[in-house]
Enzyme design. Sequence first.
Site, PDB file in Angstrom:
ATOM      1  CE1 TYR A   1      37.696 162.917   7.550  1.00  0.00           C
ATOM      2  CE2 TYR A   1      37.082 163.801   5.415  1.00  0.00           C
ATOM      3  CZ  TYR A   1      36.874 162.918   6.447  1.00  0.00           C
ATOM      4  OH  TYR A   1      35.843 162.011   6.368  1.00  0.00           O
ATOM      5  CB  CYS A   2      44.209 162.327   8.190  1.00  0.00           C
ATOM      6  SG  CYS A   2      45.202 163.607   8.995  1.00  0.00           S
ATOM      7  NE  ARG A   3      43.231 159.165  16.237  1.00  0.00           N
ATOM      8  CZ  ARG A   3      43.958 159.798  17.155  1.00  0.00           C
ATOM      9  NH1 ARG A   3      44.992 160.531  16.802  1.00  0.00           N
ATOM     10  NH2 ARG A   3      43.648 159.695  18.435  1.00  0.00           N
TER      11      ARG A   3
END
Length: 105
Positions: free
Chosen positions: A63-65
Site C-alpha cells: 500500500y501507498c498513499r
Amino acid sequence: MSLKHLTPDELQPLLNDPSLLLIDIRNDHELVSGTLPGAMHLPLGHLATMFDQLPQDKKIVFYCRSGVRSISAGEFALAQGCHDVSHLAGGILAWAQHGLPIEPA
C-alpha cells in the site's frame, strides 16, 4: 497471475493472518500520517534491491498513499515470481476514509 485489488474492507479482516506480509511503500517523510497496523516499511525506491530479503512464503499486500505506487510494487513482485500479491486500492487515504485504524509510525 494478476495483481489483486483489495478494498479497505477486504483488507481489514486479513490483518491478523500470520501468512500476510503488509508492506508500506511510501517514502520516509510520508510516515508522519501513520501506518496500517502490522505493516513493515519498505520505500518503493528500495524494493528492487531489498526484495530478495522478503519472505517468499507470504501473501504480500502493498500500500501507498493513494494506490498508484502500490500497483507498481505489486506488478514488480509478480514479475519476480510471487504468486499471491495484492495492493490496497485507494491506499492509506481510502483506509482512513473508511475509519479504519492507523498507528503512529
